[in-house]
Scaffold this motif. Structure first.
Motif, mmCIF file in Angstrom:
data_model
loop_
_atom_site.group_PDB
_atom_site.id
_atom_site.type_symbol
_atom_site.label_atom_id
_atom_site.label_comp_id
_atom_site.label_asym_id
_atom_site.label_seq_id
_atom_site.Cartn_x
_atom_site.Cartn_y
_atom_site.Cartn_z
ATOM 1 N N ILE A 450 3.607 -6.568 5.957
ATOM 2 C CA ILE A 450 3.752 -5.822 7.733
ATOM 3 C C ILE A 450 5.597 -5.682 8.011
ATOM 4 O O ILE A 450 6.282 -5.030 8.611
ATOM 5 C CB ILE A 450 3.383 -7.233 8.852
ATOM 6 C CG1 ILE A 450 1.966 -6.540 8.697
ATOM 7 C CG2 ILE A 450 4.024 -6.411 10.006
ATOM 8 C CD1 ILE A 450 1.058 -7.771 9.974
ATOM 9 N N ALA A 451 6.335 -7.114 7.243
ATOM 10 C CA ALA A 451 7.568 -6.668 7.442
ATOM 11 C C ALA A 451 7.855 -5.868 6.284
ATOM 12 O O ALA A 451 9.226 -5.410 6.671
ATOM 13 C CB ALA A 451 8.165 -8.563 6.247
ATOM 14 N N CYS A 452 7.800 -5.164 5.088
ATOM 15 C CA CYS A 452 7.980 -3.470 5.289
ATOM 16 C C CYS A 452 7.642 -2.508 5.607
ATOM 17 O O CYS A 452 8.791 -1.571 5.545
ATOM 18 C CB CYS A 452 7.074 -3.957 3.049
ATOM 19 S SG CYS A 452 7.450 -5.501 2.531
ATOM 20 N N PHE A 453 7.175 -2.794 6.333
ATOM 21 C CA PHE A 453 6.559 -1.530 7.789
ATOM 22 C C PHE A 453 7.820 -1.777 8.107
ATOM 23 O O PHE A 453 8.361 -0.678 8.467
ATOM 24 C CB PHE A 453 5.055 -2.284 8.430
ATOM 25 C CG PHE A 453 3.958 -1.999 7.422
ATOM 26 C CD1 PHE A 453 3.892 -0.107 7.297
ATOM 27 C CD2 PHE A 453 3.179 -2.714 7.532
ATOM 28 C CE1 PHE A 453 2.960 0.319 6.642
ATOM 29 C CE2 PHE A 453 1.885 -1.248 6.595
ATOM 30 C CZ PHE A 453 1.798 -0.246 6.687
ATOM 31 N N SER A 454 8.039 -2.512 8.755
ATOM 32 C CA SER A 454 8.941 -2.871 9.803
ATOM 33 C C SER A 454 10.722 -2.455 9.055
ATOM 34 O O SER A 454 11.443 -1.685 9.457
ATOM 35 C CB SER A 454 9.504 -4.163 10.441
ATOM 36 O OG SER A 454 8.230 -4.280 10.811
ATOM 37 N N ALA A 455 10.621 -2.664 7.529
ATOM 38 C CA ALA A 455 11.893 -2.565 6.673
ATOM 39 C C ALA A 455 12.347 -0.606 6.788
ATOM 40 O O ALA A 455 12.858 -0.488 6.659
ATOM 41 C CB ALA A 455 11.669 -3.426 5.654
ATOM 42 N N ALA A 456 10.397 0.232 6.170
ATOM 43 C CA ALA A 456 11.135 1.042 6.488
ATOM 44 C C ALA A 456 11.723 1.250 8.100
ATOM 45 O O ALA A 456 12.230 2.800 8.134
ATOM 46 C CB ALA A 456 9.560 1.991 5.797
ATOM 47 N N SER A 457 11.132 1.336 9.422
ATOM 48 C CA SER A 457 11.515 1.755 10.048
ATOM 49 C C SER A 457 12.635 2.022 10.661
ATOM 50 O O SER A 457 13.180 2.896 10.874
ATOM 51 C CB SER A 457 10.170 0.815 11.205
ATOM 52 O OG SER A 457 10.503 1.119 12.618
ATOM 53 N N ALA A 458 13.310 0.638 10.440
ATOM 54 C CA ALA A 458 14.349 0.614 10.319
ATOM 55 C C ALA A 458 15.267 1.227 9.231
ATOM 56 O O ALA A 458 16.456 2.222 9.974
ATOM 57 C CB ALA A 458 15.200 -0.811 9.467
ATOM 58 N N ILE A 459 15.008 1.917 8.076
ATOM 59 C CA ILE A 459 15.651 2.956 7.703
ATOM 60 C C ILE A 459 15.646 4.077 8.213
ATOM 61 O O ILE A 459 16.384 4.826 8.233
ATOM 62 C CB ILE A 459 15.188 3.239 5.793
ATOM 63 C CG1 ILE A 459 15.439 1.542 5.618
ATOM 64 C CG2 ILE A 459 15.363 4.168 5.204
ATOM 65 C CD1 ILE A 459 14.517 1.523 4.493
ATOM 66 N N LEU A 460 14.372 4.066 8.762
ATOM 67 C CA LEU A 460 14.162 5.737 9.778
ATOM 68 C C LEU A 460 15.270 5.877 10.221
ATOM 69 O O LEU A 460 15.735 6.811 10.786
ATOM 70 C CB LEU A 460 12.521 5.133 10.245
ATOM 71 C CG LEU A 460 11.945 6.193 10.404
ATOM 72 C CD1 LEU A 460 11.909 8.153 9.865
ATOM 73 C CD2 LEU A 460 10.729 6.866 11.166
#
Length: 485
Positions: A450-460
């Protein structure tokens, strides 16, 4: 001047009362976040009292909030169409009736089948939310067009605070003597379990009364009120500023400027032609801003759905105190609520992009370290849960506000409904991950994913424009497609 005073008086009554009504309504809708507290009681009840459900685990019931999120996301755009057909009040009434009916019916369904319970307390609950959620925000933004983020924050703050109030009501009713789980990790005391079906009658009754009062308070502005809040764009070579009709009536600077420079007034445009400063849903889906918002919702919903369903189950692995865990969930709701107001204010000051970057980075860092809170026992666990709720709640203020800023407020319910289908698409994914992967990789593995999902959202979010507006987006669409669309 007399007309202006009457306008201010109406703004101070109908506008503010609409926000209060929206807050009260969202208090009931926000009890979606109570599922983390109820999960232990519902699972324990069906294991002992419903034939064929003896094997159920906490992770199996994740489909209840999943179906609620799915119903909420898939049908929210329908609220915009219903508003145009039957009006705001009847749309909210219909949504409230569906939600409360689902809660009442759960009194019967929970005694027979977990899948029927998923239908009534999951899908019907979410379908009701989908119709009642956005209209109060659309009304508030029409009353207060210069403070979209703040008024949205106040209203959805009620959604966040719902669990604070109702977690305590549920626990006080179901487990007043603070019985602990047995060795298998479930409640087996009949004094607790026998109360489970009737708690839904109690909750449904409270919801119904609060929703009816809220509907009485919410009133959309009429055409004259909207005219006074219509944005006017004053353009010169040096600057572009937004002026509102009500500001024109009261601002000496604006009156002086108009009297001293007639040519400047001629350059003042009363928005754009009707409909041009508001994007229709068919236009919205052609924009990159929409798809960035949609994917952001999709990615961040993973964090919201998992912590809402499983925070208590995780805490029970090293905390043997049901009242403390209910207390943690209740105060998480306070952080959820107050955070929405703060994120709304910050979005008005700093804009969507910076605020969403902060939200996603915080979620990623907190989830990646959540597993190790057991080293600090109760206090550290509670603190991390509160901070996660404080962080993720920003999604529910920033995304509708960004939608209104990008696409206008005229079709805000429809457009935000489209954005929220990202949440609906994400809901089955987190349910499958929870039910399929969680028993294999455990809580630590789920937290890292789940932390990786949110990190991807930050990049987006880095790709989102810094200062979007309907005018800029419409001009870009016209350039891309050659003719107005």
């Amino acid at each position: 001047m007399q007309m202006y005073k009457r306008g201010i008086q109406k703004w101070c009554t109908a506008g503010v009362l609409s926000i209060v009504g929206g807050f009260m309504l969202h208090l009931t809708l926000g009890t979606l976040y109570c599922f983390g507290n109820l999960n232990t009681y519902i699972t324990s009840y069906v294991r002992k009292h419903v034939p064929g459900e003896e094997h159920r685990q906490y992770s199996d019931l994740v489909w209840i909030p999943t179906l609620a999120t799915l119903g909420q996301g898939l049908f929210m755009t329908v609220a915009g169409h219903l508003e145009e057909t039957i009006g705001v009040k009847l749309t909210i009434l219909l949504g409230s009736a569906l939600m409360s009916s689902g809660v009442f019916l759960t009194y019967f369904t929970i005694q027979h089948s977990i899948w029927l319970t998923t239908l009534t307390y999951g899908f019907m609950f979410g379908l009701g939310i989908s119709l009642a959620y956005a209209p109060p925000m659309a009304v508030a933004m029409q009353w207060f067009p210069k403070k979209k983020g703040l008024v949205n924050g106040f209203i959805v703050g009620g959604f966040g605070m719902g669990a604070f109030l109702f977690n305590q009501i549920q626990t006080a009713y179901l487990n007043p003597k603070n019985y602990s789980l047995d060795e298998s990790g479930f409640f087996t005391n009949d004094e607790v379990l026998d109360r489970v079906p009737s708690v839904f009658l109690l909750l449904g009754s409270i919801y119904t009364v609060m929703q009816l009062l809220a509907i009485m308070l919410i009133s959309p502005p009429d055409e004259q009120d909207l005219l006074e809040n219509t944005p006017m764009v004053a353009s010169t070579l040096e600057e572009e500023e937004i002026i509102y009709q009500s500001d024109r009536l009261s601002s000496p600077r604006t009156r002086s400027r108009a009297n001293s420079n007639a040519s400047a007034m001629q350059e003042m445009q009363i928005g754009m032609k009707e409909g041009e400063e508001n994007l229709k849903p068919s236009q919205v889906v052609r924009t990159r801003e929409f798809w960035i918002l949609w994917l952001t919702f999709f990615l961040n919903t993973q964090a919201v759905g998992y912590i809402n369903s499983m925070y208590k189950a995780f805490g029970q692995t090293f905390i043997d105190d049901d009242h403390f865990l209910a207390f943690t969930g209740a105060f998480a709701a306070l952080f959820n609520s107050s955070g929405r107001v703060l994120w709304g204010y910050l979005s008005d000051v700093f804009g969507y992009k910076l605020c969403m970057l902060l939200v996603t980075i915080c979620i990623s860092l907190l989830y990646s370290t959540l597993y190790f809170t057991e080293l600090g026992a109760k206090f550290l666990f509670a603190l991390w849960i509160w901070l996660i709720f404080f962080s993720f709640c920003g999604n529910f203020v920033l995304l509708p506000t960004a939608s209104a800023v990008c696409f206008g407020t005229k079709y805000s319910s429809k457009n935000y409904g489209l954005v929220m289908t990202g949440s609906a698409a994400a809901a089955p994914l987190i349910a499958m991950l929870t039910q399929g992967l969680s028993p294999v990789i455990g809580f630590l593995g789920m937290f890292i994913i789940i932390a990786c999902f949110s990190a991807a959202s930050a990049i987006l979010t880095l790709a989102f424009p810094s200062s979007p507006s309907p005018r800029k987006i419409l001009q870009r669409l016209e350039q891309q497609y050659g003719t107005p669309i």
